[in-house]
Design an enzyme around this catalytic site. Structure first.
Site, PDB file in Angstrom:
ATOM      1  N   SER A   1       0.850  -1.198   0.000  1.00  0.00           N
ATOM      2  CA  SER A   1       0.000   0.000   0.000  1.00  0.00           C
ATOM      3  C   SER A   1       0.879   1.238   0.000  1.00  0.00           C
ATOM      4  CB  SER A   1      -0.897   0.012   1.236  1.00  0.00           C
ATOM      5  OG  SER A   1      -1.558   1.259   1.371  1.00  0.00           O
TER       6      SER A   1
ATOM      7  N   TYR B   1      -2.464  -0.335  10.635  1.00  0.00           N
ATOM      8  CA  TYR B   1      -2.458  -0.718   9.217  1.00  0.00           C
ATOM      9  C   TYR B   1      -1.200  -0.215   8.522  1.00  0.00           C
ATOM     10  CZ  TYR B   1      -4.075  -1.140   4.371  1.00  0.00           C
ATOM     11  OH  TYR B   1      -4.192  -1.463   3.034  1.00  0.00           O
TER      12      TYR B   1
END
Length: 703
Positions: free
Chosen positions: A580, A593
């Site tokens: 990501s 995250y």
């Protein structure tokens, strides 16, 4: 005489009178219907094997006069799936007139080009080499099949005598000869010789090859074919074990079912590596009872080296299989030596039999590998060809079993086999095949591939020719995706397995299933993930552990299991980690995250540094804001991100697009394309790298 589904024991009676009645008067439709029924039973002929035809009267488009036309399965087709578009239609008069220019058996390959001068239907497929075999027989409907039971008699040492006695002379015999124009003339001569003796034949057996049968109607030809095969099969059954045990009796016992599967899964990647020394191969495994009966028998050592008899069999299985010694399987040096012995033997066969104009030698690796007590592996350029090779060798086993029961099995001489395998017409057919897709021969496991990004990656890879293993932790979601992919790509491109990426046993079991399905793995994409968007104060320890378990530990577990398979194969591979932009961008409400993604990104670099010597490339794709059909937005993530940015959930897609340099919404297909860029062949010397797919987020640029 009335027939129904119970009329035959050794063949499937599938004729539906109501369906046939709908085609009344359309002989071509009935011919195709008959063909499809015969091709639906693998005991009668293999996929792509055999040929069928019909002769009709039709109007010549040039003269308007009635003329005789033969419709026949076109080159490379399959009677089980035959459609009118897959047929060739030829003027009978022109086809028969080719005899006037025939220069003899030494020149018969040139006749194939002349078939094109006989074409009636301009939409015809290329006529097959069997065309004159049907043309020189005067019957309206003709079936040429490769039934196991008939070939068993045709390949028996006393095959001609058995055929004559079994059918009281009503089935003729033509000794082995390669298919072609001359064989067509010999079939006609056989028929004429019988007629001169007052005998009306209802079929002809081709030595070591197959069976010709016929009839005045599609139905009578169908019934005649089934009856002849039924009689052959029943004769064999009555003789199994009559004079000696089948295959000389059992030498060893099979392992238990679970143990067979475990042994096969453990060995398949190693075998695949050896078989892929020239190009990547895909595998197929079977422990069918018929295979086990043969490979566990006393006669295995005698019969396996003889090879197969029917040309359709050895064209797909090579001249002979490789037989493994179960006691030495764990010895790497043993496997290396037996593969080298096989390759050396194949090269010797090639050079002993080659002609000055023979095509170059093809891959010398085995196609069929027999593992006594466990089963049979087959390897080919794709899963379909590997599965078909398995089916063909199973048929060859049936032939050997039948021939040995009534006489003695005889294989074709090596020169005859070579002349088929390296036939210039076969080589021309191979050269006409479409160029392989970028991922042909590659096997890919994408975690979390039942939806969202993972599903898009799996679809892209399958479209590019890969075999894909769909997986998910949710069985219902996985079943739905599997059903969809099977419809799109077929059973030879898709397998599925449950996979919990946080469970080591689950991961290793998934890769065992992959090895059993396709022989190994080349591409692993770590895509499975979740997302939790909370501030440091609101973040619970349970949520932190769940993020790290799935994203970081999951990537580690799956990569470890995948690397173990790749190292067994020894042919390199690719690991692509879906990370990501959050791995490098520090944003609000994202400590769990974002830090887990950073760990995934660095693990990519660490694995790339470690696995380079194994030719295993490890790379990263960094998406951002992929909203469509993604599990990542479940569980409050969308709400969390919207809250962090002070907007509503509905405003998220536009918000994410506007903050990018390209002002683009990112879709799952965009991530799939980036993954393909890494594994599709153009970046084979790239490892430890990352591709950002975020529309352009300056804060996410790598420095």
């Amino acid at each position: 005489m009335s027939f129904n589904k119970d009329s035959f024991k050794h063949a499937n009676y599938l004729w539906d009178e109501a369906k046939a009645a709908e085609m009344a008067g359309d002989e071509v439709a009935l011919f195709i219907y008959r063909s499809n029924l015969l091709g639906a039973d693998l005991r009668l002929t293999n996929y792509g094997g055999g040929n069928t035809s019909v002769k009709i009267s039709d109007k010549d488009p040039l003269t308007g006069k009635e003329t005789q036309v033969m419709w026949i399965k076109g080159s490379g087709g399959d009677i089980g799936t035959l459609k009118k578009s897959g047929c060739a239609a030829l003027y009978m008069e022109r086809l028969l007139n080719l005899e006037n220019v025939y220069r003899g058996i030494e020149h018969e390959d040139e006749m194939v080009e002349l078939f094109n001068h006989c074409i009636f239907d301009l939409a015809s497929k290329a006529p097959s080499i069997d065309t004159p075999l049907h043309g020189f027989l005067p019957f309206k409907h003709i079936d040429h099949l490769h039934p196991d039971a008939a070939i068993a008699i045709a390949a028996a040492k006393d095959g001609k005598k058995i055929t004559e006695e079994l059918f009281n002379g009503e089935i003729g015999w033509v000794g082995w000869q390669r298919p072609g124009f001359d064989l067509g003339l010999k079939l006609r001569a056989c028929l004429n010789e019988a007629a001169a003796k007052g005998i009306t034949l209802k079929g002809i057996m081709l030595g070591s090859h197959g069976l010709f049968t016929w009839g005045d109607t599609a139905y009578s030809s169908y019934i005649n074919t089934l009856e002849v095969i039924e009689k052959c099969a029943q004769y064999l059954e009555d003789n199994f074990g009559k004079t000696r045990p089948v295959f000389g009796g059992q030498k060893i016992e099979s392992l238990a079912d679970a143990d067979r599967k475990a042994k096969a899964a453990a060995l398949a990647p190693t075998l695949r590596g050896y078989c892929s020394s020239e190009r990547k191969m895909v595998g197929h495994f079977t422990d069918d009872s018929r295979v086990l009966e043969f490979i566990n028998s006393n006669d295995l050592a005698k019969l396996a080296p003889l090879g197969t008899s029917c040309p359709d069999h050895f064209l797909r299985t090579k001249i002979a299989p490789l037989v493994l010694d179960p006691a030495k399987i764990e010895n790497k040096e043993y496997l290396t030596s037996v593969f080298e012995e096989y390759r050396t033997g194949y090269k010797a066969y090639y050079y002993a039999c080659k002609h000055p104009n023979s095509p170059a030698m093809r891959d010398p690796n085995p196609v069929v590998i027999l593992y006594p007590g466990v089963g049979m592996f087959t390897f080919a350029k794709d899963k379909t060809m590997a599965r078909l090779a398995s089916e063909y060798y199973t048929n060859a086993i049936n032939v050997m079993k039948g021939a040995e029961a009534v006489s003695e099995y005889t294989a074709l001489p090596h020169q005859e086999a070579f002349d088929i395998e390296y036939w210039l017409l076969e080589e021309a057919k191979l050269q006409r095949m479409p160029k392989p897709k970028a991922l042909s021969g590659r096997i890919a496991l994408i975690t979390g591939s039942a939806g969202g990004i993972g599903k898009a990656i799996a679809r892209k890879f399958a479209e590019e020719g890969a075999c894909v293993i769909l997986n998910d932790i949710n069985q219902e979601r996985l079943d739905s995706a599997t059903e969809e992919f099977l419809k799109l790509f077929g059973r030879d491109a898709v397998a599925s397995t449950l996979l919990n990426v946080t469970d080591k046993d689950s991961a290793f079991a998934a890769f065992e299933n992959t090895a059993l399905a396709f022989g190994g793995v080349d591409i692993v994409v770590n895509n499975a993930g979740i997302s939790i968007s909370k501030s440091i104060a609101e973040h619970s320890l349970e949520e932190w552990d769940r993020l790290y378990d799935i994203l970081v530990k999951g990537q580690f577990i799956v990569s470890q299991a995948g690397v173990a398979i790749m190292r067994k194969q020894g042919i390199g591979g690719d690991i692509v980690n879906i990370v990501s932009k959050n791995a490098v961008v520090a944003g609000p409400n994202n400590p769990g995250y974002g830090s887990a993604k950073a760990a995934q990104a660095h693990m990519t670099r660490l694995m790339a540094a470690e696995l380079g010597a194994d030719k295993i490339r490890v790379n990263t794709v960094n998406p951002d804001a992929v909203i469509s059909d993604s599990n990542i937005w479940a569980g409050g993530w969308a709400e969390g991100r919207a809250k962090a940015y002070g907007i509503t959930v509905e405003e998220l897609p536009a918000y994410y697009a506007k903050r990018t340099l390209l002002n683009e919404i990112i879709l799952p297909d965009d991530i799939a394309n980036a993954c393909f860029a890494f594994v599709g062949g153009l970046l084979n010397k790239s490892t430890g790298n990352a591709i950002n797919v975020d529309g352009g987020v300056a804060m996410g640029f790598y420095r």
